[in-house]
Write an enzyme that holds these catalytic residues in place. Structure first.
Site, short mmCIF file in Angstrom:
data_model
loop_
_atom_site.label_atom_id
_atom_site.label_comp_id
_atom_site.label_asym_id
_atom_site.label_seq_id
_atom_site.Cartn_x
_atom_site.Cartn_y
_atom_site.Cartn_z
CB SER A 1 -9.64 -2.79 3.54
OG SER A 1 -10.07 -4.04 3.02
CD GLU B 1 -6.04 -0.17 2.25
OE1 GLU B 1 -6.65 -0.35 1.19
OE2 GLU B 1 -5.69 -1.11 2.99
NE ARG C 1 -3.74 -2.32 0.02
CZ ARG C 1 -3.49 -3.47 -0.63
NH1 ARG C 1 -2.40 -3.60 -1.35
NH2 ARG C 1 -4.35 -4.47 -0.58
#
Length: 312
Positions: free
Chosen positions: A231, A301, A181
């Site tokens: 998410s 995130e 990420r």
């Protein structure tokens, strides 16, 4: 109206009339993100050609207009107060070129479309991206991944514009610094214009079957019937974050219109009328409880966008 604002709006009107961009003033951001949350931005701008982005950015800098560049808002939480400046969306930059086993896409191409285009040309490697709600630029920015696949597995190079230097550039291979990420673009002002992917020839029926399987899994396990940003937390090394949240008894935990999904505890969903304040408060509640029970600090995130840019 100040002279700078007048100059900026004259530029917008001229560029819109020339077919180089589309813009709206005082537009709600809620309809432009997958969370369906957010107040109004002073300006919302969609460049229609990549070549216009540097000119747009130069004008915003000259006229001291704060700005942030987005894909389709699938991994952001806009504040209820909106954004004092220009929200620039790349979703009108949608060209795809395929030559042999190489696929080049502009930053605004939805990764699901990219995956489908590859499949139609019997190219394998992007099946994992089918169903990811982001754009090509966003996927490179955060090294998007799913089902044991990541952008780093197929990215050959990325092209970008650097507002600080005013120059274009290319990152090849490992220069993109793709990690979990994260990429060379994370926490950077550089703007992704396009990306080139190296794929392999495969059987289209097999590729389509894998894509269908991944999509079925998403529908079965994820709360796609509700607005969300996917998410909400990054993966914890050595742990499944969603399981930590589930085992803590936090499924269904609600603040206002925001809820930890009862279908997938890794998601926070907008059950209806959720505000950014609801989501932020719920995130903090989850983080505090997971730390209390496990001593683990969860990392978000999703990017929260405050109403005013904060300069270091």
């Amino acid at each position: 109206m100040t002279n700078a604002i007048t100059e900026f709006e004259k530029y917008l009107d001229y560029s819109a009339g020339s077919g180089k961009l589309i813009y709206k003033k005082d537009l709600s951001l809620a309809g432009l993100c997958t969370f369906r949350i957010g107040g109004n931005a002073d300006y919302v701008i969609w460049p229609l050609v990549c070549d216009e982005l540097p000119t747009l950015i130069s004008m915003m800098q000259k006229c001291k207009i704060g700005y942030i560049v987005f894909g389709n808002g699938s991994n952001v939480l806009f504040d209820d107060e909106g954004f004092r400046g220009a929200a620039v969306f790349t979703t009108k930059l949608g060209r795809i070129e395929i030559s042999g086993e190489t696929v080049t896409a502009e930053s605004g191409v939805p990764v699901t479309h990219l995956s489908s285009a590859a499949m139609k040309h019997s190219l394998t490697g992007l099946e994992f991206a089918y169903g990811i709600p982001g754009t090509c630029g966003g996927a490179v920015y955060m090294n998007a991944g799913a089902y044991n696949g990541e952008i780093k597995d197929v990215l050959e190079e990325s092209t970008f514009f650097d507002p600080e230097s005013g120059q274009f550039g290319v990152f090849r291979g490992e220069q993109n610094k793709l990690e979990y990420r994260k990429s060379v673009f994370t926490d950077s002002d550089k703007i992704i214009l396009s990306a080139k992917f190296s794929l392999q020839t495969g059987d289209p029926d097999t590729i389509k079957g894998v894509m269908s399987d991944f999509m079925n899994r998403r529908v079965e396990k994820q709360p796609l019937e509700y607005p969300s940003a996917g998410s909400i937390f990054k993966r914890c090394p050595g742990f499944y974050t969603a399981k930590l949240i589930q085992d803590a008894g936090l499924k269904g935990l609600t603040v206002g219109g925001a809820q930890v999904s009862e279908k997938h505890s890794g998601f926070i969903i907008n059950k209806g009328g959720a505000t950014s304040a609801d989501v932020l408060k719920l995130i903090e509640k989850v983080k505090e409880e997971i730390f209390r029970l496990n001593g683990i600090e969860l990392e978000c995130e999703v990017r929260y966008i405050s109403p005013v840019l904060k300069k270091d």
